[in-house]
Write an enzyme that holds these catalytic residues in place. Structure first.
Site, short mmCIF file in Angstrom:
data_model
loop_
_atom_site.label_atom_id
_atom_site.label_comp_id
_atom_site.label_asym_id
_atom_site.label_seq_id
_atom_site.Cartn_x
_atom_site.Cartn_y
_atom_site.Cartn_z
N TRP A 135 29.19 50.98 34.62
CA TRP A 135 29.42 50.82 33.19
C TRP A 135 30.43 49.71 32.89
O TRP A 135 30.24 48.95 31.93
CB TRP A 135 29.85 52.15 32.57
CG TRP A 135 28.73 53.13 32.56
CD1 TRP A 135 28.65 54.31 33.24
CD2 TRP A 135 27.48 53.00 31.87
NE1 TRP A 135 27.44 54.92 33.02
CE2 TRP A 135 26.71 54.15 32.18
CE3 TRP A 135 26.94 52.03 31.02
CZ2 TRP A 135 25.41 54.34 31.67
CZ3 TRP A 135 25.65 52.23 30.52
CH2 TRP A 135 24.92 53.37 30.84
N ASP B 45 37.45 52.64 28.22
CA ASP B 45 36.29 53.49 27.97
C ASP B 45 36.55 54.82 28.66
O ASP B 45 36.54 54.91 29.88
CB ASP B 45 35.05 52.80 28.53
CG ASP B 45 33.79 53.68 28.45
OD1 ASP B 45 33.89 54.82 27.97
OD2 ASP B 45 32.73 53.20 28.89
N LYS C 61 29.67 63.68 26.15
CA LYS C 61 30.08 64.24 27.43
C LYS C 61 30.94 65.50 27.22
O LYS C 61 30.55 66.60 27.58
CB LYS C 61 30.89 63.22 28.24
CG LYS C 61 30.29 61.83 28.27
CD LYS C 61 29.01 61.74 29.06
CE LYS C 61 28.56 60.30 29.23
NZ LYS C 61 27.30 60.15 29.95
#
Length: 430
Positions: free
Chosen positions: A126, A218, A242
């Site tokens: 990511w 992030d 999440k």
């Protein structure tokens, strides 16, 4: 829905262990409360929460309560704003760069043709994607760490000490070479790599970062799983799907001085920022520049309230509000890691962890199985037959991944561990 149907749905849910990496499980009490609110919201009798106006007092209270609870959980300082934006992490890959390039150019009144850098710590899939998007958005991207180059087998397996990073722009005394930001991903969902918390020597090295350079993080996949010193960051963002709520919204925690009108940076070479991506538009309109995803935010607010009211473990006097979540995450992940070798081990264990022990994730446990892809496919199939869902690794790397987010219970992890032990015993005796 009659009582029999509801009872059947609850029975099926109780028999299922959802270990998907995202969207991921939500707490059952939050789902039940939200399902009733969909029919008739307590503060708007006869109107469901998804049917009321985002301009109504009822929804504005939902948003205000969510912000207040989040500020309490993370001890967010007063000089930060909480923003709610549609989209997920991929949206923020662009928004962060555009807004911070504008803030940098406006602050320094740069020449239009001046090159402005953005730094990326690449420790997994990511952060790699984020760096690629940063380059597309106009930043001169500098990779201060490429985890693949230092990882075992040319893969993302851990985080090396900061002495191996290229942080020269933070210590050379040249103001013109300072980047607009430095960006990292706290937990790499695909690769199972997570920055440990301080005082670990492998925690993010804030002490080596120029204080004028905003740190962007992030935290999508470990958000609300441990205390965080928000004051060390310029921006923290997290996709909700999440640990917080359904997919469709991201939370951005941003320091006030980084919220600028991007149009004012245009004379200094700033980017044209779409109105929907400008943090100032969200901040000036209390996250309601357009119609926000009201039900998603409502469900997030219910989850936030539950983390304060009913933490999974007792909160010690004087401890940070998220301490029980940190202890809970470690307790659950340790049960699974006890069955795995680590990437830095020479063990020929049946379950072979893909991340180094010092930086392996508490949220996303990734491993391979002796016997290769065939054994892993069998593991996934037999786990599903036992009601354990979502254990296949990401399509880009394969293997096995078990995601132990906040809503995964200790009993569910114990069921996973029992299955893993039984599967290993069966396969090794075959």
């Amino acid at each position: 829905m009659d009582a029999t149907t509801l009872a059947d749905a609850l029975a099926k849910r109780s028999a299922t262990v959802n270990l998907n990496a995202g969207p991921s499980p939500l707490p059952l009490p939050a789902l039940l409360e939200s399902s009733l609110a969909l029919l008739s919201n307590p503060t708007t009798p006869g109107l469901g929460i998804a049917e009321i106006s985002h301009r109504s007092g009822a929804f504005q209270k939902v948003l205000a309560d969510a912000n207040a609870d989040l500020k309490q959980l993370l001890a967010i300082p007063d000089n930060y704003k909480v923003l709610w934006m549609q989209g997920g992490g991929l949206t923020q890959f662009s928004a962060v760069v555009l807004n911070l390039l504008a803030a940098y150019r406006l602050k320094h009144q740069s020449a239009k043709d001046a090159v402005v850098a953005g730094e990326y710590v690449v420790t997994g899939s990511w952060s790699k994607k984020a760096a690629e998007e940063g380059a597309r958005m106009g930043a001169k991207t500098k990779i201060v760490l490429d985890g693949k180059k230092v990882g075992k087998g040319g893969k993302f397996t851990g985080v090396p000490a900061a002495s191996e990073w290229d942080l020269s722009a933070h210590s050379n005394g040249d103001a013109a070479s300072k980047p607009a930001f430095i960006y990292y991903c706290d937990n790499e969902t695909v690769d199972g790599v997570e920055f440990p918390a301080a005082p670990s020597p492998l925690a993010f090295p804030f002490d080596k970062i120029d204080p004028d350079v905003p740190v962007v993080c992030d935290m999508s996949s470990n958000f609300l799983s441990r205390p965080v010193d928000v004051a060390k960051y310029g921006i923290i963002y997290a996709g909700a799907q999440k640990n917080l709520g359904p997919a469709g919204v991201s939370v951005i925690i941003i320091r006030d001085d980084l919220i600028v009108d991007p149009d004012l940076a245009l004379p200094y070479g700033g980017p044209v920022v779409p109105a929907m991506l400008a943090y100032k538009n969200l901040a000036d309109n209390d996250s309601m520049y357009n119609t926000p995803p009201t039900f998603t935010i409502y469900l997030c607010s219910v989850v936030l309230r539950s983390l304060l009211a009913t933490p999974p473990l007792p909160l010690a006097a004087g401890a940070p509000a998220l301490s029980p979540l940190a202890e809970f995450a470690t307790k659950k992940s340790s049960l699974v890691y006890a069955l795995l070798s680590s990437k830095d081990s020479e063990s020929d264990a049946f379950y072979q962890g893909t991340a180094e022990e010092s930086t392996r994730s508490r949220m996303n446990i990734t491993f391979r199985i002796r016997g290769g892809a065939d054994a892993e496919k069998k593991f996934v199939k037999e786990a599903e037959a036992q009601g354990i869902i979502g254990v296949g690794g990401h399509r880009s790397v394969g293997g096995i991944r078990t995601s132990l987010y906040n809503a995964v219970t200790l009993e569910q992890v114990e069921k996973l561990v029992a299955f893993m032990k039984a599967f290993e015993a069966k396969e090794t005796q075959a």
